[in-house]
Design a protein around this motif. Sequence first.
Motif, PDB file in Angstrom:
ATOM      1  N   LEU A 169      16.685  -1.552  19.275  1.00  0.00           N
ATOM      2  CA  LEU A 169      15.824  -1.970  20.382  1.00  0.00           C
ATOM      3  C   LEU A 169      15.434  -0.770  21.228  1.00  0.00           C
ATOM      4  N   ARG A 170      16.415   0.040  21.565  1.00  0.00           N
ATOM      5  CA  ARG A 170      16.130   1.217  22.394  1.00  0.00           C
ATOM      6  C   ARG A 170      15.146   2.146  21.711  1.00  0.00           C
ATOM      7  N   ASP A 171      15.375   2.449  20.432  1.00  0.00           N
ATOM      8  CA  ASP A 171      14.505   3.384  19.736  1.00  0.00           C
ATOM      9  C   ASP A 171      13.119   2.795  19.493  1.00  0.00           C
ATOM     10  N   GLY A 172      13.019   1.461  19.439  1.00  0.00           N
ATOM     11  CA  GLY A 172      11.712   0.850  19.262  1.00  0.00           C
ATOM     12  C   GLY A 172      10.889   0.835  20.533  1.00  0.00           C
ATOM     13  N   LEU A 173      11.561   0.846  21.698  1.00  0.00           N
ATOM     14  CA  LEU A 173      10.850   0.765  22.966  1.00  0.00           C
ATOM     15  C   LEU A 173      10.633   2.119  23.632  1.00  0.00           C
ATOM     16  N   VAL A 174      11.510   3.063  23.353  1.00  0.00           N
ATOM     17  CA  VAL A 174      11.458   4.342  24.058  1.00  0.00           C
ATOM     18  C   VAL A 174      10.490   5.290  23.369  1.00  0.00           C
ATOM     19  N   LEU A 175       9.512   5.791  24.120  1.00  0.00           N
ATOM     20  CA  LEU A 175       8.539   6.728  23.576  1.00  0.00           C
ATOM     21  C   LEU A 175       8.990   8.171  23.792  1.00  0.00           C
ATOM     22  N   ASP A 176       9.405   8.477  25.001  1.00  0.00           N
ATOM     23  CA  ASP A 176       9.795   9.847  25.353  1.00  0.00           C
ATOM     24  C   ASP A 176      11.283   9.859  25.671  1.00  0.00           C
ATOM     25  N   ARG A 177      12.093  10.440  24.773  1.00  0.00           N
ATOM     26  CA  ARG A 177      13.546  10.414  24.957  1.00  0.00           C
ATOM     27  C   ARG A 177      13.970  11.127  26.244  1.00  0.00           C
ATOM     28  N   HIS A 178      13.269  12.204  26.609  1.00  0.00           N
ATOM     29  CA  HIS A 178      13.706  13.000  27.749  1.00  0.00           C
ATOM     30  C   HIS A 178      13.245  12.379  29.063  1.00  0.00           C
ATOM     31  N   GLY A 179      11.999  11.895  29.104  1.00  0.00           N
ATOM     32  CA  GLY A 179      11.487  11.334  30.346  1.00  0.00           C
ATOM     33  C   GLY A 179      11.900   9.908  30.601  1.00  0.00           C
ATOM     34  N   SER A 180      12.389   9.215  29.570  1.00  0.00           N
ATOM     35  CA  SER A 180      12.678   7.791  29.711  1.00  0.00           C
ATOM     36  C   SER A 180      13.908   7.519  30.557  1.00  0.00           C
ATOM     37  N   ARG A 181      14.704   8.530  30.848  1.00  0.00           N
ATOM     38  CA  ARG A 181      15.855   8.325  31.725  1.00  0.00           C
ATOM     39  C   ARG A 181      15.410   8.149  33.168  1.00  0.00           C
ATOM     40  N   TYR A 182      14.218   8.606  33.494  1.00  0.00           N
ATOM     41  CA  TYR A 182      13.787   8.636  34.885  1.00  0.00           C
ATOM     42  C   TYR A 182      12.606   7.705  35.135  1.00  0.00           C
ATOM     43  N   CYS A 183      12.549   6.602  34.394  1.00  0.00           N
ATOM     44  CA  CYS A 183      11.511   5.615  34.601  1.00  0.00           C
ATOM     45  C   CYS A 183      12.131   4.374  35.239  1.00  0.00           C
ATOM     46  N   LYS A 184      11.302   3.341  35.448  1.00  0.00           N
ATOM     47  CA  LYS A 184      11.781   2.151  36.158  1.00  0.00           C
ATOM     48  C   LYS A 184      12.900   1.445  35.404  1.00  0.00           C
ATOM     49  N   LEU A 185      12.818   1.402  34.067  1.00  0.00           N
ATOM     50  CA  LEU A 185      13.857   0.766  33.257  1.00  0.00           C
ATOM     51  C   LEU A 185      14.383   1.787  32.253  1.00  0.00           C
ATOM     52  N   ASN A 186      15.640   2.154  32.396  1.00  0.00           N
ATOM     53  CA  ASN A 186      16.265   3.166  31.547  1.00  0.00           C
ATOM     54  C   ASN A 186      17.168   2.478  30.527  1.00  0.00           C
ATOM     55  N   LEU A 187      16.763   2.539  29.241  1.00  0.00           N
ATOM     56  CA  LEU A 187      17.517   1.899  28.159  1.00  0.00           C
ATOM     57  C   LEU A 187      18.331   2.894  27.337  1.00  0.00           C
ATOM     58  N   MET A 188      18.390   4.149  27.768  1.00  0.00           N
ATOM     59  CA  MET A 188      18.942   5.192  26.918  1.00  0.00           C
ATOM     60  C   MET A 188      20.429   5.001  26.617  1.00  0.00           C
ATOM     61  N   ARG A 189      21.167   4.258  27.452  1.00  0.00           N
ATOM     62  CA  ARG A 189      22.624   4.133  27.262  1.00  0.00           C
ATOM     63  C   ARG A 189      23.055   2.740  26.812  1.00  0.00           C
ATOM     64  N   ILE A 190      22.116   1.878  26.428  1.00  0.00           N
ATOM     65  CA  ILE A 190      22.516   0.507  26.102  1.00  0.00           C
ATOM     66  C   ILE A 190      23.271   0.413  24.781  1.00  0.00           C
ATOM     67  N   ALA A 191      23.159   1.406  23.906  1.00  0.00           N
ATOM     68  CA  ALA A 191      23.808   1.343  22.597  1.00  0.00           C
ATOM     69  C   ALA A 191      25.172   2.020  22.579  1.00  0.00           C
ATOM     70  N   LEU A 192      25.641   2.501  23.732  1.00  0.00           N
ATOM     71  CA  LEU A 192      26.965   3.124  23.791  1.00  0.00           C
ATOM     72  C   LEU A 192      28.047   2.047  23.766  1.00  0.00           C
ATOM     73  N   PRO A 193      29.304   2.426  23.505  1.00  0.00           N
ATOM     74  CA  PRO A 193      30.397   1.438  23.573  1.00  0.00           C
ATOM     75  C   PRO A 193      30.391   0.705  24.912  1.00  0.00           C
ATOM     76  N   SER A 194      30.910  -0.512  24.932  1.00  0.00           N
ATOM     77  CA  SER A 194      30.770  -1.386  26.094  1.00  0.00           C
ATOM     78  C   SER A 194      31.324  -0.778  27.378  1.00  0.00           C
ATOM     79  N   ASP A 195      32.360   0.070  27.270  1.00  0.00           N
ATOM     80  CA  ASP A 195      32.931   0.645  28.487  1.00  0.00           C
ATOM     81  C   ASP A 195      32.079   1.779  29.053  1.00  0.00           C
ATOM     82  N   LYS A 196      31.066   2.228  28.288  1.00  0.00           N
ATOM     83  CA  LYS A 196      30.205   3.315  28.752  1.00  0.00           C
ATOM     84  C   LYS A 196      28.732   2.892  28.840  1.00  0.00           C
ATOM     85  N   ALA A 197      28.392   1.748  28.245  1.00  0.00           N
ATOM     86  CA  ALA A 197      26.995   1.323  28.201  1.00  0.00           C
ATOM     87  C   ALA A 197      26.497   0.930  29.591  1.00  0.00           C
TER      88      ALA A 197
END
Length: 218
Positions: A68-96
Amino acid sequence: LYSSSGSLLWHVPTSADLQALWGADGQGGAEPPTPWDALESLDDNDEIRCLFSLPDEVKPECLDLWLLRDGLVLDRHGSRYCKLNLMRIALPSDKATLEFRQFPGGDFNQTLIIWGWVKFLGLLVTHACACAVVDGPGATLPETGSEEELRNFLQMQSDTMLLAWFRDVQNRLQPPHQALSTMRSSWELLWQRWLALATSSDMDEACAAWRSLFQATS
């Protein structure tokens, strides 16, 4: 990469592969093999099989979130600083994390606006987390994306001050038809700028204009 007969042609180098290539001190000068090296050794009619592996930090149970994250995210570097940041949703549950930035700028001298955003976002997180509760009543996600459904989901009816803040925020927004017209005008300007640069000799500017146009339509 595997040949049609099952022979391994290339795989992502492991740390052991790189240590054997570069030495324990990392001073070796050889470059690790690339998939292009393997493909160049094949004939045009050769068939290959490609197997894709998850990054080491992505667990199998997080595969759907990673896709899901890779399908929605266009710019890996800039996507951390947008309104919705999905970059960490695929990490283990204690870090996601699922991060969003909703505060408007320039209103920090207005106490009611700050209070409203803090309470609104706090309710949004609280009720969204309640939807994930397995044991107990939990909460139900809205079936439609209307403003009324949102107010009901956050149970705002009993808080008159929060409702007043919500109406004030709505009054600050452009009407949908006006926002759509502005968006179309902005896109038309981007398109005309790219057309003008596409035939010029300045390829850097043309590429930058195309990226802006692509991001505006994604």
